[in-house]
Design a protein around this motif. Sequence first.
Motif, mmCIF file in Angstrom:
data_model
loop_
_atom_site.group_PDB
_atom_site.id
_atom_site.type_symbol
_atom_site.label_atom_id
_atom_site.label_comp_id
_atom_site.label_asym_id
_atom_site.label_seq_id
_atom_site.Cartn_x
_atom_site.Cartn_y
_atom_site.Cartn_z
ATOM 1 N N ALA A 223 7.681 -10.154 2.164
ATOM 2 C CA ALA A 223 6.462 -9.600 1.569
ATOM 3 C C ALA A 223 6.649 -8.088 1.487
ATOM 4 N N LYS A 224 6.439 -7.541 0.305
ATOM 5 C CA LYS A 224 6.641 -6.109 0.106
ATOM 6 C C LYS A 224 5.313 -5.391 0.290
ATOM 7 N N LEU A 225 5.261 -4.487 1.245
ATOM 8 C CA LEU A 225 4.027 -3.766 1.545
ATOM 9 C C LEU A 225 3.762 -2.728 0.455
ATOM 10 N N LEU A 226 2.646 -2.882 -0.236
ATOM 11 C CA LEU A 226 2.307 -1.980 -1.341
ATOM 12 C C LEU A 226 1.279 -0.936 -0.946
ATOM 13 N N ARG A 227 0.305 -1.349 -0.117
ATOM 14 C CA ARG A 227 -0.782 -0.447 0.250
ATOM 15 C C ARG A 227 -1.244 -0.700 1.664
ATOM 16 N N PHE A 228 -1.623 0.385 2.319
ATOM 17 C CA PHE A 228 -2.308 0.301 3.601
ATOM 18 C C PHE A 228 -3.558 1.150 3.506
ATOM 19 N N ARG A 229 -4.599 0.682 4.149
ATOM 20 C CA ARG A 229 -5.842 1.446 4.216
ATOM 21 C C ARG A 229 -6.473 1.072 5.541
ATOM 22 N N GLY A 230 -6.766 2.061 6.380
ATOM 23 C CA GLY A 230 -7.270 1.691 7.691
ATOM 24 C C GLY A 230 -8.088 2.772 8.357
ATOM 25 N N LEU A 231 -8.618 2.400 9.521
ATOM 26 C CA LEU A 231 -9.412 3.306 10.347
ATOM 27 C C LEU A 231 -8.751 3.372 11.714
ATOM 28 N N PRO A 232 -7.730 4.248 11.851
ATOM 29 C CA PRO A 232 -6.987 4.246 13.103
ATOM 30 C C PRO A 232 -7.464 5.256 14.140
ATOM 31 N N ASN A 233 -8.560 5.998 13.867
ATOM 32 C CA ASN A 233 -8.986 7.029 14.832
ATOM 33 C C ASN A 233 -10.428 6.808 15.269
ATOM 34 N N SER A 234 -10.622 6.387 16.512
ATOM 35 C CA SER A 234 -11.974 6.032 16.937
ATOM 36 C C SER A 234 -12.812 7.245 17.337
ATOM 37 N N THR A 235 -12.199 8.337 17.756
ATOM 38 C CA THR A 235 -13.001 9.537 18.046
ATOM 39 C C THR A 235 -13.799 9.950 16.814
ATOM 40 N N SER A 236 -13.156 9.919 15.654
ATOM 41 C CA SER A 236 -13.862 10.271 14.417
ATOM 42 C C SER A 236 -15.007 9.305 14.148
ATOM 43 N N THR A 237 -14.760 8.015 14.363
ATOM 44 C CA THR A 237 -15.826 7.027 14.157
ATOM 45 C C THR A 237 -17.026 7.336 15.043
ATOM 46 N N VAL A 238 -16.752 7.634 16.314
ATOM 47 C CA VAL A 238 -17.842 7.869 17.267
ATOM 48 C C VAL A 238 -18.643 9.114 16.876
ATOM 49 N N ILE A 239 -17.980 10.163 16.405
ATOM 50 C CA ILE A 239 -18.695 11.387 16.005
ATOM 51 C C ILE A 239 -19.494 11.141 14.717
ATOM 52 N N LEU A 240 -18.924 10.406 13.782
ATOM 53 C CA LEU A 240 -19.675 10.064 12.568
ATOM 54 C C LEU A 240 -20.917 9.250 12.920
ATOM 55 N N GLU A 241 -20.770 8.335 13.879
ATOM 56 C CA GLU A 241 -21.933 7.551 14.313
ATOM 57 C C GLU A 241 -23.004 8.436 14.943
ATOM 58 N N ALA A 242 -22.567 9.449 15.711
ATOM 59 C CA ALA A 242 -23.535 10.380 16.302
ATOM 60 C C ALA A 242 -24.333 11.048 15.184
ATOM 61 N N TRP A 243 -23.629 11.545 14.151
ATOM 62 C CA TRP A 243 -24.330 12.168 13.021
ATOM 63 C C TRP A 243 -25.273 11.183 12.350
ATOM 64 N N GLU B 67 11.381 -19.177 -6.640
ATOM 65 C CA GLU B 67 12.213 -18.598 -7.699
ATOM 66 C C GLU B 67 12.041 -17.078 -7.752
ATOM 67 N N ALA B 68 10.788 -16.619 -7.616
ATOM 68 C CA ALA B 68 10.539 -15.169 -7.690
ATOM 69 C C ALA B 68 11.214 -14.426 -6.544
ATOM 70 N N LYS B 69 11.313 -15.077 -5.386
ATOM 71 C CA LYS B 69 11.861 -14.417 -4.200
ATOM 72 C C LYS B 69 13.315 -14.810 -3.934
ATOM 73 N N ARG B 70 13.969 -15.454 -4.896
ATOM 74 C CA ARG B 70 15.360 -15.874 -4.684
ATOM 75 C C ARG B 70 16.267 -14.699 -4.260
ATOM 76 N N PRO B 71 16.177 -13.533 -4.909
ATOM 77 C CA PRO B 71 17.068 -12.438 -4.482
ATOM 78 C C PRO B 71 16.820 -12.010 -3.028
ATOM 79 N N GLU B 72 15.547 -11.893 -2.632
ATOM 80 C CA GLU B 72 15.243 -11.493 -1.255
ATOM 81 C C GLU B 72 15.714 -12.556 -0.256
ATOM 82 N N LEU B 73 15.588 -13.822 -0.647
ATOM 83 C CA LEU B 73 16.047 -14.899 0.239
ATOM 84 C C LEU B 73 17.572 -14.844 0.373
ATOM 85 N N GLU B 74 18.259 -14.618 -0.741
ATOM 86 C CA GLU B 74 19.717 -14.526 -0.673
ATOM 87 C C GLU B 74 20.142 -13.349 0.197
ATOM 88 N N ALA B 75 19.359 -12.253 0.133
ATOM 89 C CA ALA B 75 19.662 -11.097 0.990
ATOM 90 C C ALA B 75 19.528 -11.456 2.474
#
Lengths: 332, 332
Positions: free
Chosen positions: B162-182, A22-30
Amino acid sequence: MMQRLVLIGFGNVNRSLVELLEAKRPELEALGIEFLICGVYSRRLGFIVNPNGLDSKALLEQQIPADPFIVDVPTFLSAAQATVLFEASSLEPFSGQPAISYIEAALQIGVHVVTANKGPLVHAAQHLEALAREKRVKFRYEATFMGGIPIYSLLRSCLPVAKLLRFRGLPNSTSTVILEAWENGQSYEEGVRRAQEMGIAETDPSFDVDGWDSAVKIVGLANTMMNANLKLEDCSVTGIRSLTPEQVRQAKQDGQPYRLVASLRLFGKAVMARVAPEQVNGAFATVTGNDMLARFSFDVLPAIELIARDSGAKETAYDMLADFIECVGSKL
Amino acid sequence: MMQRLVLIGFGNVNRSLVELLEAKRPELEALGIEFLICGVYSRRLGFIVNPNGLDSKALLEQQIPADPFIVDVPTFLSAAQATVLFEASSLEPFSGQPAISYIEAALQIGVHVVTANKGPLVHAAQHLEALAREKRVKFRYEATFMGGIPIYSLLRSCLPVAKLLRFRGLPNSTSTVILEAWENGQSYEEGVRRAQEMGIAETDPSFDVDGWDSAVKIVGLANTMMNANLKLEDCSVTGIRSLTPEQVRQAKQDGQPYRLVASLRLFGKAVMARVAPEQVNGAFATVTGNDMLARFSFDVLPAIELIARDSGAKETAYDMLADFIECVGSKL
């Protein structure tokens, strides 16, 4: 085409599914997907049917009476003019019945099936997949394994020509919650009570804590995604009651907590399945409460880990919704 | 239909791709996909072309001379009779060129494009997506973000409505490797050297350590998957050189190590993008070396975390292979 949905089982998962639909009915219709909820069957409620659609609110408030003339699932499916069945009846791990017969009845008359029930994958995966192909409908089961992580669609759609070599995961949260109780100096009974309060454990949690829930899940995974033909008894199963609370507390203090680990491994053409408590580290050691974790290794990718944090009935219902879209969306 | 593949850029990623294509030739043929490698262009090698196919082994050993009559990418694409372009030229973060012009040239004449280059997504995502739709070909970019985790295909195929509300990640490994060195009491220079030995850092790692690589990645993610139209300067960027080695060592001892965190957050219809070092815990704190981590929150799912362990050029090449299958497999 109007989709006429029927639900078997009306516990937390299918109730959450009705709310989500029911909550996603509009998105499903889209997406071009229109639906009516035309039938619900559970042992407690009986067969509730209306091919012109049932009111979701009245359904959730259990204000709609059963139809006493309907006495079996095939008649129920016909009376509702079903196009999609959401099967979430109780698990019967050692036979997969009666869920298998419900799914068969639906596929047989050209109804798509979305199931949250692990039993059929253990006892009839290849038969049901073949029947669905023959009848040109879909049989989907994302919700059987780790609610809120789209494991099956990931393996099916996003990782082509990758050969799955190993799986290692934490698919049973009741065990996690009880191990955490021991870590905190609480008793087994206190852990069980907390898991029940969280809505994840049954009155008798033996099936979870003795490893059988995990075993059913990974045998289903092996039989569908690794082309195996395992039976439940092919899985080596040890539960968390093989540990003492003291061992568990000590392991946590040492920074390598115990978790109930489920593993699959490909040896040549054979798949070995194993469930046992193990001391873990890395991301496995960050799993608490309702979290689920899956780690996959492929010939082309060393390791992918997927974690669903706080996965419950709503997340399992979302898996069913995604399966539903996959079943009917491609006809657009 | 025989697929005629051309490659722009011939560094670790596209070289790994050629090896992977050859290794997976039987599986691709089983999917009905046949291919020839018909052209390679890099600034160093020049334009190498043969519409009847180049020998992969000779190509990898750089035994095939360039064709001096071909002087630009449009001519190269035509001479090779290309059907798919694998674009993995060097990133130019502040304009996205010349990669954008290469991709445009290919899409314009009906060639599918699979890119590993983040620049075009920052500067021309919506333009290139629209051009691909108009020309009825595909534009895919799984390899631009976290090699070995199928982020884009997961978001596109496995998580409908599904509506994406937030992303949080570690996409840069060079930085990880230098932080590990420290963390281990080593110097910045020792960290850079280790990252270079691992094949992940450039001669000048400023772009990685000052946060711009992460910024380019998340702006590309926002512009493609959150319907944003961010420019690089819309992202708030702080690099790891804002920290002292002592701070980093202390944080590690306290069990909450620093990592270079990249975040996106939806506020109303606006997407906010931020890169900054933060103290982390949970699965984030298990990320070392070449690991990549992405955490997504949706309206319907509280949090999914995906981790690729030990992700390098081979895993990025696999992302391109998966994109290729997605581009041409649906025509079966």
